[in-house]
Design a protein around this motif. Structure first.
Motif, PDB file in Angstrom:
ATOM      1  N   GLN A  53     -77.140 -38.362  -9.209  1.00 58.47           N
ATOM      2  CA  GLN A  53     -78.749 -38.586  -9.756  1.00 58.47           C
ATOM      3  C   GLN A  53     -79.125 -37.286  -9.259  1.00 58.47           C
ATOM      4  O   GLN A  53     -80.176 -36.711  -9.713  1.00 58.47           O
ATOM      5  N   ALA A  57     -77.194 -34.238 -11.432  1.00 59.72           N
ATOM      6  CA  ALA A  57     -78.206 -34.265 -12.975  1.00 59.72           C
ATOM      7  C   ALA A  57     -79.012 -33.188 -12.919  1.00 59.72           C
ATOM      8  O   ALA A  57     -79.848 -32.588 -13.995  1.00 59.72           O
ATOM      9  N   ARG A  58     -79.651 -32.620 -11.674  1.00 65.15           N
ATOM     10  CA  ARG A  58     -80.767 -31.662 -11.562  1.00 65.15           C
ATOM     11  C   ARG A  58     -80.339 -30.172 -11.521  1.00 65.15           C
ATOM     12  O   ARG A  58     -81.213 -29.296 -11.234  1.00 65.15           O
ATOM     13  N   PRO A  62     -77.516 -29.198 -15.960  1.00 62.28           N
ATOM     14  CA  PRO A  62     -78.277 -28.158 -16.230  1.00 62.28           C
ATOM     15  C   PRO A  62     -77.674 -26.724 -16.412  1.00 62.28           C
ATOM     16  O   PRO A  62     -77.756 -26.110 -17.495  1.00 62.28           O
ATOM     17  N   ALA A 194     -80.988 -36.238 -19.556  1.00 58.52           N
ATOM     18  CA  ALA A 194     -82.099 -35.610 -18.719  1.00 58.52           C
ATOM     19  C   ALA A 194     -81.854 -34.355 -18.340  1.00 58.52           C
ATOM     20  O   ALA A 194     -82.725 -33.627 -18.132  1.00 58.52           O
ATOM     21  N   ALA A 195     -80.418 -33.986 -18.031  1.00 54.81           N
ATOM     22  CA  ALA A 195     -80.174 -32.624 -17.617  1.00 54.81           C
ATOM     23  C   ALA A 195     -80.354 -31.600 -18.681  1.00 54.81           C
ATOM     24  O   ALA A 195     -80.757 -30.620 -18.665  1.00 54.81           O
ATOM     25  N   GLN A 197     -82.576 -31.672 -20.973  1.00 56.89           N
ATOM     26  CA  GLN A 197     -84.010 -31.762 -21.248  1.00 56.89           C
ATOM     27  C   GLN A 197     -84.821 -30.826 -20.058  1.00 56.89           C
ATOM     28  O   GLN A 197     -85.894 -30.578 -20.015  1.00 56.89           O
ATOM     29  N   LEU A 198     -84.274 -30.710 -19.022  1.00 59.41           N
ATOM     30  CA  LEU A 198     -84.584 -30.398 -17.810  1.00 59.41           C
ATOM     31  C   LEU A 198     -85.103 -28.677 -17.859  1.00 59.41           C
ATOM     32  O   LEU A 198     -84.399 -28.108 -18.065  1.00 59.41           O
ATOM     33  N   ASP A 200     -86.281 -24.873 -16.731  1.00 60.80           N
ATOM     34  CA  ASP A 200     -85.580 -24.194 -15.725  1.00 60.80           C
ATOM     35  C   ASP A 200     -86.216 -24.297 -14.361  1.00 60.80           C
ATOM     36  O   ASP A 200     -85.662 -24.116 -13.337  1.00 60.80           O
ATOM     37  N   ALA A 202     -87.495 -26.664 -13.146  1.00 58.22           N
ATOM     38  CA  ALA A 202     -87.363 -28.123 -12.334  1.00 58.22           C
ATOM     39  C   ALA A 202     -86.077 -28.029 -11.744  1.00 58.22           C
ATOM     40  O   ALA A 202     -85.700 -29.235 -11.060  1.00 58.22           O
ATOM     41  N   MET A 203     -85.114 -27.277 -12.194  1.00 56.50           N
ATOM     42  CA  MET A 203     -83.771 -27.322 -11.507  1.00 56.50           C
ATOM     43  C   MET A 203     -83.715 -27.133 -10.081  1.00 56.50           C
ATOM     44  O   MET A 203     -84.545 -26.195  -9.583  1.00 56.50           O
ATOM     45  N   SER A 204     -82.609 -28.005  -9.423  1.00 53.91           N
ATOM     46  CA  SER A 204     -82.877 -27.547  -7.913  1.00 53.91           C
ATOM     47  C   SER A 204     -81.421 -28.293  -7.403  1.00 53.91           C
ATOM     48  O   SER A 204     -80.934 -29.178  -7.914  1.00 53.91           O
TER      49      SER A 204
END
Length: 227
Positions: A53, A57-58, A62, A194-195, A197-198, A200, A202-204
């Motif tokens: 998660q 996912a983040r 992505p 979610a991945a 739709q994330l 750029d 918000a990626m971390s």
């Protein structure tokens, strides 16, 4: 719907038989076991679920999605930029070495697979020290596997490897391993959506405990895995 051939290709990419050495890595899970953070099926599931998660996912999924889109558009500049971005996010020495080694192994496999497109192989060979997701996305796009299914196969392979590492190192039985897969497998459709739709910005890759685990594993005295 994934057509029959694309589904077969996806299963081949996600298979533990893919000779890239994924089984040799635990991505910090072995240190979590050594330190007492993970001791049974419940704590193993919690650790793997948090990694899924918070990190996968983040960050990883992505980036994989953007790499797929870049290959689809034949934008090799974007491919290289996202490859560099991903490798910079592998914030431990073992983590970076892992993705490069798996990428190297996948590149060698592609050169040995005669039915592969010579043009694609030439493009891949022109890249240096390529990360594993970069080549995974290239092959998946070439085989016309839909993006959502590519992410699903990729993250299932990761989840299966994590469960296998826990089974070997805790150790856990086969029923415990299947329990982890059954429970966390239910989360995958939502994680993938979610991945994709994330945005750029918000990626971390920020997951301090996972980073600490990766660093501590580098000096762990007794270990089965390379990360």
């Amino acid at each position: 719907m994934v057509n029959a051939l694309a589904l077969s290709r996806l299963l081949q990419l996600a298979s533990p038989l893919l000779p890239v050495g994924a089984y040799g890595y635990s991505q910090g899970l072995e240190w979590a076991i050594e330190s007492g953070e993970v001791t049974n099926v419940a704590t193993a599931q919690a650790w793997i679920g948090d990694s899924l998660q918070i990190y996968q996912a983040r960050f990883e999924l992505p980036v994989l999605y953007r790499l797929y889109q870049a290959w689809q558009a034949q934008d090799l500049v974007a491919v290289q930029e996202w490859d560099i971005f991903y490798q910079a996010g592998r914030d431990t020495a073992e983590g970076c070495a892992e993705t490069r080694q798996m990428g190297y192994s996948l590149r060698r496999l592609l050169n040995d697979l005669k039915p592969m497109s010579p043009a694609l192989v030439a493009q891949i060979n022109a890249l240096e020290s390529t990360a594993f997701p970069t080549l995974y996305a290239a092959i998946a796009q070439h085989w016309q596997i839909p993006a959502e299914q590519v992410l699903h196969g990729y993250i299932w392979g990761w989840l299966e490897n994590q469960a296998s590492a826990a089974m070997k190192a805790v150790p856990l039985g086969q029923v415990a391993g299947q329990t982890i897969l059954l429970s966390l497998g239910e989360c995958l459709p939502q994680v993938i959506e979610a991945a994709m739709q994330l945005p750029d910005d918000a990626m971390s890759n920020f997951n301090p405990l996972l980073s600490i685990a990766g660093c501590q594993h580098e000096t762990q005295y007794s270990r089965l895995f390379r990360s």
